[in-house]
Write a protein that holds these residues in place. Structure first.
Motif, PDB file in Angstrom:
ATOM      1  N   THR A  17       0.842  -1.192   0.000  1.00  0.00           N
ATOM      2  CA  THR A  17       0.000   0.000   0.000  1.00  0.00           C
ATOM      3  C   THR A  17       0.878   1.243   0.000  1.00  0.00           C
ATOM      4  OG1 THR A  17      -0.018  -0.119   2.388  1.00  0.00           O
ATOM      5  CG2 THR A  17      -1.914  -1.039   1.236  1.00  0.00           C
ATOM      6  N   THR A  18       0.362   2.264  -0.580  1.00  0.00           N
ATOM      7  CA  THR A  18       1.079   3.540  -0.521  1.00  0.00           C
ATOM      8  C   THR A  18       0.623   4.274   0.722  1.00  0.00           C
ATOM      9  OG1 THR A  18      -0.649   4.622  -1.778  1.00  0.00           O
ATOM     10  CG2 THR A  18       1.162   3.684  -3.025  1.00  0.00           C
TER      11      THR A  18
ATOM     12  N   THR B  35      -2.659   6.720   0.945  1.00  0.00           N
ATOM     13  CA  THR B  35      -4.046   6.270   0.884  1.00  0.00           C
ATOM     14  C   THR B  35      -4.577   5.985   2.277  1.00  0.00           C
ATOM     15  OG1 THR B  35      -3.218   4.062   0.484  1.00  0.00           O
ATOM     16  CG2 THR B  35      -3.880   5.352  -1.441  1.00  0.00           C
TER      17      THR B  35
ATOM     18  N   ASP C 204      -3.313  -2.046  -2.336  1.00  0.00           N
ATOM     19  CA  ASP C 204      -3.776  -1.034  -3.291  1.00  0.00           C
ATOM     20  C   ASP C 204      -4.232  -1.708  -4.584  1.00  0.00           C
ATOM     21  OD1 ASP C 204      -4.397   1.365  -4.413  1.00  0.00           O
ATOM     22  OD2 ASP C 204      -2.332   1.833  -4.985  1.00  0.00           O
TER      23      ASP C 204
ATOM     24  N   LYS D 238     -10.082  -1.679  -3.095  1.00  0.00           N
ATOM     25  CA  LYS D 238      -9.814  -0.498  -2.279  1.00  0.00           C
ATOM     26  C   LYS D 238     -10.038   0.775  -3.090  1.00  0.00           C
ATOM     27  CE  LYS D 238      -5.952   1.901  -0.067  1.00  0.00           C
ATOM     28  NZ  LYS D 238      -4.664   1.686   0.611  1.00  0.00           N
ATOM     29  N   ARG D 239      -9.564   0.779  -4.320  1.00  0.00           N
ATOM     30  CA  ARG D 239      -9.692   1.994  -5.138  1.00  0.00           C
ATOM     31  C   ARG D 239     -11.158   2.334  -5.378  1.00  0.00           C
ATOM     32  NH1 ARG D 239      -5.774  -0.451  -9.279  1.00  0.00           N
ATOM     33  NH2 ARG D 239      -3.841  -0.532  -8.057  1.00  0.00           N
TER      34      ARG D 239
END
Lengths: 373, 373
Positions: A63-64, A67, A74, A78-79
């Protein structure tokens, strides 16, 4: 998600004297299968067809940090969730939804916490027979209690629906709301899950806790809408999920207000008032919330009508199914499962634009403990 | 407070074709009494004994600007309410209550808005017979509808309980939740109260609006707990009281989830699901809120059990009865009244330390319009 206890005895515990002492993988022992088959015959529910999952697959990319849902990988699920939340909260956007209308409903069993090898509320019922046995010497010779006490689930199953109703009545009903709440609380404090040896309330899904918090940060009011007993969940929902009792909807018994020695109590009667499952979920939502949510989260076909109700109205709508695909960290099941069966939801998700969360791929961690919490 | 529509036909409208066209003082016309007596006999409710109030008394001293409830005179009722709120919100105080537990429940009819000469929901039902008459030519020859259409309330009363059930079913049930909400909304937009010629939603009590706001400012969550139909109230409770649909508890019909041409609806069935009156109020509170409120407000003996339930638990508790003492600005009634009868509450208030609000003495203004709003 679960059918309520009244309907769920097809998934009876294998019959250890105390569920907290059972170790190991749970759902496929011989005794288990025997019991489930017997109960299925009695209650005319479907068979127990196990569905194996693909062995493994690599986790998604890391994950970044920018976010909001750190426990989610990610990926597309999730998006899509983040995109929905950003659209409905952006003032001036065509999809903007005023905060008062940002209602999100969550199934509990299998969506917010685990539900294998048996619904946790059923584990409570079986353990409670043990806890109450000393007050009921007659149970030693009377089914279905004798069977539960001796671990003879075949005998329990043989008592059929009458026995199941007696079991529920003896472990859940005939007491006051305060007495029942204390019983749930005491059980949670000492009971441990047979596979993980964790308290049941530690087997909530960290990605869903993060999602609840993320939605609330964005002005959503979060509700539980579960087939489970509402009073069973209310005892711990605020502490564990941050969801207060008045935002918990579930199955319930009829209640009676009466005075005991001049002191008012609410007595829980041995009569079903509402079964909050399948088509009962939109009804429960309307009874308690009185307006249509804009987002709903479930994991089984018992949640189908809730997702259908929520996502079939005009305006931005979000329907999410948690798919149990993780046989290593948890359990993998869907079609043909006795617990949390998911068939129609999988078949129709794409056409209905529901998001299917792949637990194995989408969730970076499972339980809060693994996330260092 | 009201017994629900199913139980309240002893208080039937005198029979004008359109309630919005009726003018004048309301509750004591000859036709009124005839109808009430007939309905009382049918439904075996008590007689209609009118209670005259003392002619008048000077208003209390002017409110001071430093106090929070400007629409209340600075008398003992107001002081007791403010004292309670200050005690439960003062951190470190022995009576401190965490915000999550600051639940306050309010009856609606006679507590938050007026209820004379008939419950406003009953006015809706009678007007709705007129509104729907063109779709039901058979009503012209069939009781109780013929009686409603012709203003012959004696004929309506003669149909007894069967007729009353038919009237409720025809005006409230058999439709979807969306259809019913639209009907309520349309009625409210045009209907006027026969005495004041105001919209019904303008006949809410300003002192109670101020009290709701004051409690919310102090971290309380405010709920309606009414014998009235929950879907009837939800249509306007947020706009008028600032109370969202999910904080409205009331009587309700059973509902059924079904698809109409592939589109899901919730159908309101002609079957009672919950009567939220008397001992039904604590049950409704537990069904929806799931914990005991710390403050309750009512005006009739239909609220007795709610106040008893709320004030009989340990810790700081507030029970308040609004006593209709103001024959000039509003109506004066209590013992023997067909609507909002208050007897046991008056008899036991002192011993139970419930506050009895004297509307005439305690309230500086009545309706928002009089307060310049």
């Amino acid at each position: 998600m679960q059918t309520w206890l009244f309907e769920s005895f097809g998934n009876m515990h294998p019959g250890r004297r105390n569920l907290t002492r059972e170790a190991g993988g749970g759902r496929s022992s011989g005794r288990w299968r025997l019991l489930i088959a017997a109960m299925a015959a009695v209650l005319a529910v479907g068979g127990c067809q196990r569905q194996e999952q693909p062995a493994s697959a690599p986790a998604g990319p890391a994950t970044t940090r920018s976010t909001p849902l750190q426990s989610w990988n990610d990926r597309v699920s999730k998006r899509a969730i983040v995109d929905f939340v950003e659209r409905v909260t952006r003032e001036g956007s065509a999809d903007f939804v005023p905060p008062a209308e940002r209602i999100a409903t969550f199934d509990n069993d299998g969506t917010l916490w685990a539900e294998q090898p048996i619904y946790f509320q059923l584990a409570f019922a079986l353990d409670r027979v043990q806890a109450l046995a000393s007050e009921h010497p007659e149970w030693r010779t009377r089914q279905p209690f004798k069977g539960v006490l001796e671990g003879d689930m075949k005998a329990v199953a043989a008592t059929g629906e009458r026995g199941m109703v007696e079991l529920v009545a003896a472990t859940h009903l005939g007491n006051t709301t305060d007495e029942f709440a204390r019983a749930v609380s005491a059980w949670l404090a000492s009971a441990r899950h047979p596979k993980t040896n964790r308290p049941y309330t530690a087997m909530v899904y960290k990605p869903m806790l993060d999602l609840l918090a993320y939605l609330r940060t964005n002005g959503f009011k979060t509700f539980i809408v579960s087939g489970g007993g509402v009073e069973f969940m209310r005892e711990w929902s605020e502490r564990v999920y941050g969801i207060p009792p008045e935002q918990v909807i579930g199955s319930r018994a009829k209640m009676k207000y009466e005075l005991r020695g001049g002191v008012p109590v609410l007595l829980r009667l041995a009569e079903v008032d509402h079964v909050d499952d399948k088509a009962g979920k939109p009804v429960g939502i309307q009874q308690v919330i009185g307006r249509r949510p804009i987002a709903a989260f479930g994991n089984s076909d018992g949640d189908f009508e809730m997702l259908e109700w929520v996502t079939s109205a005009p305006g931005p709508r979000l329907g999410v199914i948690v798919h149990h695909t993780d046989a290593e960290r948890e359990w993998a099941y869907d079609r043909g499962s006795q617990i949390g069966r998911l068939e129609r939801g999988l078949d129709e998700a794409a056409a209905r634009r529901w998001i299917v969360v792949d637990m194995k791929q989408d969730w970076r961690v499972l339980y809060p403990e693994e996330a260092g919490q």
